[in-house]
Enzyme design. Structure first.
Site, mmCIF file in Angstrom:
data_model
loop_
_atom_site.group_PDB
_atom_site.id
_atom_site.type_symbol
_atom_site.label_atom_id
_atom_site.label_comp_id
_atom_site.label_asym_id
_atom_site.label_seq_id
_atom_site.Cartn_x
_atom_site.Cartn_y
_atom_site.Cartn_z
ATOM 1 N N PHE A 124 0.875 -1.185 0.000
ATOM 2 C CA PHE A 124 0.000 0.000 0.000
ATOM 3 C C PHE A 124 0.905 1.226 0.000
ATOM 4 C CE2 PHE A 124 -2.084 3.166 2.804
ATOM 5 C CZ PHE A 124 -3.386 3.204 2.364
ATOM 6 N N GLU A 128 5.120 9.145 1.732
ATOM 7 C CA GLU A 128 6.290 9.619 0.987
ATOM 8 C C GLU A 128 7.243 10.325 1.945
ATOM 9 O OE1 GLU A 128 5.265 11.984 -2.383
ATOM 10 O OE2 GLU A 128 3.904 10.473 -3.227
ATOM 11 N N SER A 133 0.639 11.959 6.936
ATOM 12 C CA SER A 133 -0.665 12.443 7.383
ATOM 13 C C SER A 133 -1.180 13.560 6.477
ATOM 14 C CB SER A 133 -0.556 12.968 8.819
ATOM 15 O OG SER A 133 -0.056 11.971 9.688
ATOM 16 N N THR A 159 5.062 -1.607 3.752
ATOM 17 C CA THR A 159 5.072 -2.981 4.252
ATOM 18 C C THR A 159 4.739 -3.963 3.133
ATOM 19 O OG1 THR A 159 4.316 -2.142 6.387
ATOM 20 C CG2 THR A 159 4.129 -4.500 6.029
ATOM 21 N N ARG A 276 8.694 -16.502 39.440
ATOM 22 C CA ARG A 276 9.864 -15.794 39.958
ATOM 23 C C ARG A 276 9.694 -15.497 41.453
ATOM 24 N NH1 ARG A 276 15.262 -14.228 39.185
ATOM 25 N NH2 ARG A 276 15.590 -12.152 40.077
ATOM 26 N N GLN A 344 9.351 -4.118 33.042
ATOM 27 C CA GLN A 344 9.666 -3.851 34.447
ATOM 28 C C GLN A 344 9.427 -5.089 35.312
ATOM 29 O OE1 GLN A 344 10.953 -0.938 35.031
ATOM 30 N NE2 GLN A 344 11.259 -1.070 37.240
ATOM 31 N N GLY A 347 12.227 -7.476 34.874
ATOM 32 C CA GLY A 347 13.531 -7.016 35.318
ATOM 33 C C GLY A 347 14.571 -7.125 34.222
ATOM 34 N N GLU A 371 -0.315 3.827 10.345
ATOM 35 C CA GLU A 371 -1.727 3.935 9.961
ATOM 36 C C GLU A 371 -2.445 5.051 10.721
ATOM 37 O OE1 GLU A 371 -4.139 0.658 8.892
ATOM 38 O OE2 GLU A 371 -2.442 -0.704 8.755
ATOM 39 N N THR A 373 -0.982 8.492 13.225
ATOM 40 C CA THR A 373 -0.374 8.699 14.536
ATOM 41 C C THR A 373 -1.447 8.940 15.598
ATOM 42 O OG1 THR A 373 -0.226 11.086 14.223
ATOM 43 C CG2 THR A 373 1.651 9.762 13.462
#
Length: 387
Positions: A124, A128, A133, A159, A276, A344, A347, A371, A373
């Site tokens: 698609f 450019e 947008s 893509t 863990r 996080q 870790g 697609e 922002t």
């Protein structure tokens, strides 16, 4: 009151793709990510399952499903590998869907069977170097020459544009310009089907990306690319408007993918938190970790409801532009926030690329950009509010 329970058919599809994602996609994800290699063997199996044909009628080789079926598949793939999910999303909603929505009978007959079968991919070509947008920045041109169109320009971040099975790229190009009363220029943009073996068309060197490393993405150059008049897709001058409608649909698909990524981070974090140990107990028993994961689950749940709602409106023939924008924004932010929090929870292991949460951390940022922002989604929502 309308519920959000899936029908048996939808649930079976979701479960089937989930099993495929866990048993086939996940085991090779780290390898393809590290090597920046396109997962041809995975794509081949997705094609055999009929995933590329989900929303298309059987007369074109599709599965006779709908866009929500595609979204459910994308959510399950997005849990384990965003590169694979975006390959399907772009191949269907950005590659094949424009042909289905706006193509002539001859164009559909030529292209849809192979695209729906997944034996060929389409790209698609909208963005450019100076136009994403803002369509007004489009510089690619298409000029008539006898019975042909001659196209010159460049596209960015496309893509599925350079794989061994990419056969088609649809591009937007300026076909006319008008002077407005205020002195500014209005560009008429049309859309063209360009087979990838057309002389002058070239997929340049692939990008070295932060994430989506197993997804195929290239800049494109078009130098005196000559296609027949029959390759005009849709009405002349309506190309950008048509692509905007494709993007509205695509935002539901991206929201589904992002929801999958957000949920994948939850699932991985729950499993890890139960295994863990620290300070004499599993880390999931510590409120700081448990509450973090609870917030992650809330984000994934909210994102899912948002894209379900947008998809339901679309399938019912109701306006859905605003709901698609909301879903895309909420889900993209959920994926990014959950990836950060999952890292996080894990870790140091969350900073190692072979761990899925690390890949989600790198992959998810583009969900707030591609697609449309987050800022574009906010603009669309604000406009609907009359602002």
């Amino acid at each position: 009151m309308t519920g959000f329970e899936l029908t048996d058919e939808y649930q079976d599809l979701s479960d089937t793709v989930r099993d495929f994602a866990d048993s086939v996609v996940a085991p090779v994800s780290a390898k393809h990510d590290e090597e920046h290699s396109f997962p041809y063997e995975v794509v081949k199996q997705m094609a055999e399952m009929g995933l590329f044909g989900l929303p298309f009628p059987e007369e074109f080789g599709g599965m006779g499903g709908d866009y929500f079926a595609l979204a459910l598949a994308l959510e399950q793939l997005g849990r384990v590998d965003q590169s694979v999910a975006i390959t399907l999303e772009a191949g269907v909603s950005l590659g094949a869907m424009p042909v289905y929505r706006f193509g002539t009978a001859a164009q559909k007959e030529e292209w849809l069977p192979m695209l729906a079968a997944g034996t060929a991919l389409a790209g698609f070509g909208l963005t450019e170097p100076e136009a994403g947008s803002d369509a007004g920045g489009t510089k690619t041109t298409a000029k008539r020459d006898g019975g042909d169109w001659v196209i010159n320009g460049a596209k960015e971040f496309i893509t599925n544009s350079g794989t061994d099975i990419t056969k088609l790229v649809t591009v937007t190009a300026v076909t006319n310009q008008h002077q407005r009363e205020d002195g500014s220029t209005k560009k008429e943009i049309s859309t063209f089907l360009i087979p990838t073996n057309t002389p002058g068309f070239k997929a340049e060197k692939a990008y070295n990306k932060v994430g989506w490393n197993a997804s195929d993405t290239h800049p494109l150059s078009l130098r005196d690319v000559r296609v027949p008049e029959a390759n005009l897709l849709g009405q002349e001058g309506r190309g950008y408007a048509n692509f905007l409608s494709i993007l509205d649909e695509g935002r539901i698909a991206i929201a589904a993918l992002a929801t999958g990524a957000a949920q994948g981070c939850v699932d991985l974090s729950v499993k890890y938190a139960k295994e863990r140990s620290a300070f004499g107990t599993t880390i999931g028993k510590h409120q700081a970790v448990a509450f973090k994961i609870a917030r992650m689950e809330a984000r994934a749940h909210t994102a899912r409801l948002a894209y379900y709602d947008a998809a339901a409106r679309m399938l019912a023939g109701k306006p859905f532009k605003t709901q698609a924008a909301i879903a895309k924004m909420v889900a993209g932010e959920a994926a990014m926030d959950n990836a950060r929090d999952a890292t996080q929870v894990f870790g140091g292991y969350g900073f190692i690329n072979e761990f899925t949460v690390a890949r989600h951390y790198r992959d998810s940022k583009i969900l707030e950009v591609g697609e449309g922002t987050t800022e574009v989604q906010l603009m669309l929502i604000a406009r609907e509010l009359g602002l």
